[in-house]
Write a protein that holds these residues in place. Sequence first.
Motif, PDB file in Angstrom:
ATOM      1  N   LEU A  66       0.805  -1.224   0.000  1.00 47.83           N
ATOM      2  CA  LEU A  66       0.000   0.000   0.000  1.00 47.83           C
ATOM      3  C   LEU A  66       0.841   1.278   0.000  1.00 47.83           C
ATOM      4  N   HIS A  67       2.036   1.222   0.567  1.00 50.53           N
ATOM      5  CA  HIS A  67       2.895   2.402   0.595  1.00 50.53           C
ATOM      6  C   HIS A  67       3.311   2.837  -0.812  1.00 50.53           C
ATOM      7  N   PHE A  68       3.148   1.975  -1.803  1.00 57.17           N
ATOM      8  CA  PHE A  68       3.501   2.335  -3.176  1.00 57.17           C
ATOM      9  C   PHE A  68       2.503   3.306  -3.801  1.00 57.17           C
ATOM     10  N   ILE A  69       1.334   3.463  -3.222  1.00 59.07           N
ATOM     11  CA  ILE A  69       0.395   4.484  -3.707  1.00 59.07           C
ATOM     12  C   ILE A  69       1.051   5.850  -3.552  1.00 59.07           C
ATOM     13  N   LYS A  70       1.573   6.127  -2.383  1.00 58.27           N
ATOM     14  CA  LYS A  70       2.239   7.411  -2.130  1.00 58.27           C
ATOM     15  C   LYS A  70       3.554   7.512  -2.907  1.00 58.27           C
ATOM     16  N   ILE A  71       4.298   6.433  -2.978  1.00 62.27           N
ATOM     17  CA  ILE A  71       5.566   6.451  -3.708  1.00 62.27           C
ATOM     18  C   ILE A  71       5.320   6.809  -5.170  1.00 62.27           C
ATOM     19  N   ASN A  72       4.324   6.188  -5.809  1.00 56.12           N
ATOM     20  CA  ASN A  72       4.014   6.513  -7.202  1.00 56.12           C
ATOM     21  C   ASN A  72       3.635   7.981  -7.334  1.00 56.12           C
ATOM     22  N   ALA A  73       2.767   8.463  -6.462  1.00 52.33           N
ATOM     23  CA  ALA A  73       2.330   9.855  -6.531  1.00 52.33           C
ATOM     24  C   ALA A  73       3.497  10.818  -6.328  1.00 52.33           C
ATOM     25  N   ASP A  74       4.344  10.536  -5.355  1.00 47.92           N
ATOM     26  CA  ASP A  74       5.473  11.425  -5.060  1.00 47.92           C
ATOM     27  C   ASP A  74       6.514  11.432  -6.176  1.00 47.92           C
ATOM     28  N   LEU A  75       6.845  10.271  -6.687  1.00 51.01           N
ATOM     29  CA  LEU A  75       7.911  10.192  -7.690  1.00 51.01           C
ATOM     30  C   LEU A  75       7.477  10.698  -9.060  1.00 51.01           C
ATOM     31  N   THR A  76       6.187  10.751  -9.294  1.00 49.41           N
ATOM     32  CA  THR A  76       5.675  11.285 -10.556  1.00 49.41           C
ATOM     33  C   THR A  76       6.194  12.692 -10.818  1.00 49.41           C
ATOM     34  N   SER A  77       6.319  13.474  -9.775  1.00 48.24           N
ATOM     35  CA  SER A  77       6.771  14.860  -9.940  1.00 48.24           C
ATOM     36  C   SER A  77       8.183  15.094  -9.397  1.00 48.24           C
ATOM     37  N   ALA A  78       8.883  14.020  -9.083  1.00 47.40           N
ATOM     38  CA  ALA A  78      10.248  14.161  -8.567  1.00 47.40           C
ATOM     39  C   ALA A  78      11.192  14.590  -9.693  1.00 47.40           C
ATOM     40  N   PRO A  79      12.205  15.384  -9.353  1.00 49.83           N
ATOM     41  CA  PRO A  79      13.173  15.795 -10.367  1.00 49.83           C
ATOM     42  C   PRO A  79      13.814  14.576 -11.038  1.00 49.83           C
ATOM     43  N   GLY A  80      13.883  14.605 -12.337  1.00 44.89           N
ATOM     44  CA  GLY A  80      14.516  13.529 -13.078  1.00 44.89           C
ATOM     45  C   GLY A  80      13.588  12.408 -13.492  1.00 44.89           C
ATOM     46  N   TRP A  81      12.398  12.346 -12.924  1.00 49.69           N
ATOM     47  CA  TRP A  81      11.436  11.295 -13.298  1.00 49.69           C
ATOM     48  C   TRP A  81      10.608  11.837 -14.457  1.00 49.69           C
ATOM     49  N   LYS A  82      10.910  11.359 -15.654  1.00 45.08           N
ATOM     50  CA  LYS A  82      10.316  11.873 -16.885  1.00 45.08           C
ATOM     51  C   LYS A  82       9.312  10.892 -17.478  1.00 45.08           C
ATOM     52  N   SER A  83       8.437  11.424 -18.301  1.00 42.02           N
ATOM     53  CA  SER A  83       7.483  10.600 -19.021  1.00 42.02           C
ATOM     54  C   SER A  83       8.221   9.623 -19.929  1.00 42.02           C
ATOM     55  N   ILE A  84       7.736   8.405 -19.982  1.00 45.84           N
ATOM     56  CA  ILE A  84       8.285   7.400 -20.889  1.00 45.84           C
ATOM     57  C   ILE A  84       7.122   6.888 -21.731  1.00 45.84           C
ATOM     58  N   THR A  85       7.308   6.904 -23.050  1.00 47.50           N
ATOM     59  CA  THR A  85       6.218   6.549 -23.955  1.00 47.50           C
ATOM     60  C   THR A  85       6.568   5.414 -24.905  1.00 47.50           C
ATOM     61  N   LYS A  86       7.806   4.967 -24.875  1.00 49.53           N
ATOM     62  CA  LYS A  86       8.218   3.867 -25.748  1.00 49.53           C
ATOM     63  C   LYS A  86       9.016   2.848 -24.958  1.00 49.53           C
ATOM     64  N   ARG A  87       8.862   1.614 -25.343  1.00 51.24           N
ATOM     65  CA  ARG A  87       9.570   0.520 -24.693  1.00 51.24           C
ATOM     66  C   ARG A  87      11.080   0.687 -24.848  1.00 51.24           C
ATOM     67  N   LYS A  88      11.785   0.346 -23.787  1.00 51.24           N
ATOM     68  CA  LYS A  88      13.252   0.317 -23.761  1.00 51.24           C
ATOM     69  C   LYS A  88      13.674  -1.043 -23.233  1.00 51.24           C
ATOM     70  N   ASP A  89      14.945  -1.322 -23.344  1.00 52.16           N
ATOM     71  CA  ASP A  89      15.469  -2.537 -22.731  1.00 52.16           C
ATOM     72  C   ASP A  89      15.351  -2.428 -21.213  1.00 52.16           C
ATOM     73  N   ALA A  90      15.117  -3.555 -20.581  1.00 59.08           N
ATOM     74  CA  ALA A  90      15.104  -3.598 -19.114  1.00 59.08           C
ATOM     75  C   ALA A  90      16.518  -3.337 -18.609  1.00 59.08           C
ATOM     76  N   LEU A  91      16.643  -3.139 -17.320  1.00 52.52           N
ATOM     77  CA  LEU A  91      17.971  -2.940 -16.742  1.00 52.52           C
ATOM     78  C   LEU A  91      18.839  -4.181 -17.002  1.00 52.52           C
ATOM     79  N   PRO A  92      20.136  -3.996 -17.142  1.00 53.54           N
ATOM     80  CA  PRO A  92      21.013  -5.123 -17.503  1.00 53.54           C
ATOM     81  C   PRO A  92      20.926  -6.327 -16.568  1.00 53.54           C
ATOM     82  N   ASP A  93      20.693  -6.091 -15.287  1.00 55.31           N
ATOM     83  CA  ASP A  93      20.614  -7.212 -14.346  1.00 55.31           C
ATOM     84  C   ASP A  93      19.173  -7.511 -13.908  1.00 55.31           C
ATOM     85  N   ALA A  94      18.205  -7.120 -14.723  1.00 47.79           N
ATOM     86  CA  ALA A  94      16.791  -7.306 -14.385  1.00 47.79           C
ATOM     87  C   ALA A  94      16.450  -8.768 -14.111  1.00 47.79           C
ATOM     88  N   ASP A  95      16.970  -9.665 -14.910  1.00 44.34           N
ATOM     89  CA  ASP A  95      16.644 -11.076 -14.710  1.00 44.34           C
ATOM     90  C   ASP A  95      17.135 -11.605 -13.361  1.00 44.34           C
TER      91      ASP A  95
END
Length: 109
Positions: A66-95
């Motif tokens: 449930l704490h991720f509700i606030k985390i999502n809301a807060d990080l939406t407007s955090a500096p450096g968190w930009k809109s993403i509209t196209k798929r990218k590769d996952a992080l190199p160690d995602a698996d």
Amino acid sequence: MTHVVSDPCIRCKYTDCVDVCPVDCFREGPNMLVIDPDECIDCAVCIPECPVNAIYAEEDLPSDQLHFIKINADLTSAPGWKSITKRKDALPDADEWKDKTNKLSELVR
């Protein structure tokens, strides 16, 4: 209601969900995506696209996430968190991280 990106996304950042979003409500941080609650239209098309099951309708979010509700809301407007509209590769160690739990301490804000 909105949808929420939760713990499984941290250190993975698969972006399959971004391609299907009709309103471009995803924001990208260094090692996670979040959903802008003001932009999300509650269409749910992103849920089945997430390979790590990190996206939930707010009302379906597990109680330990449930704490991720606030985390999502807060990080939406955090500096450096930009809109993403196209798929990218996952992080190199995602698996290596996709099956781990309780990754909040790994979140880079």
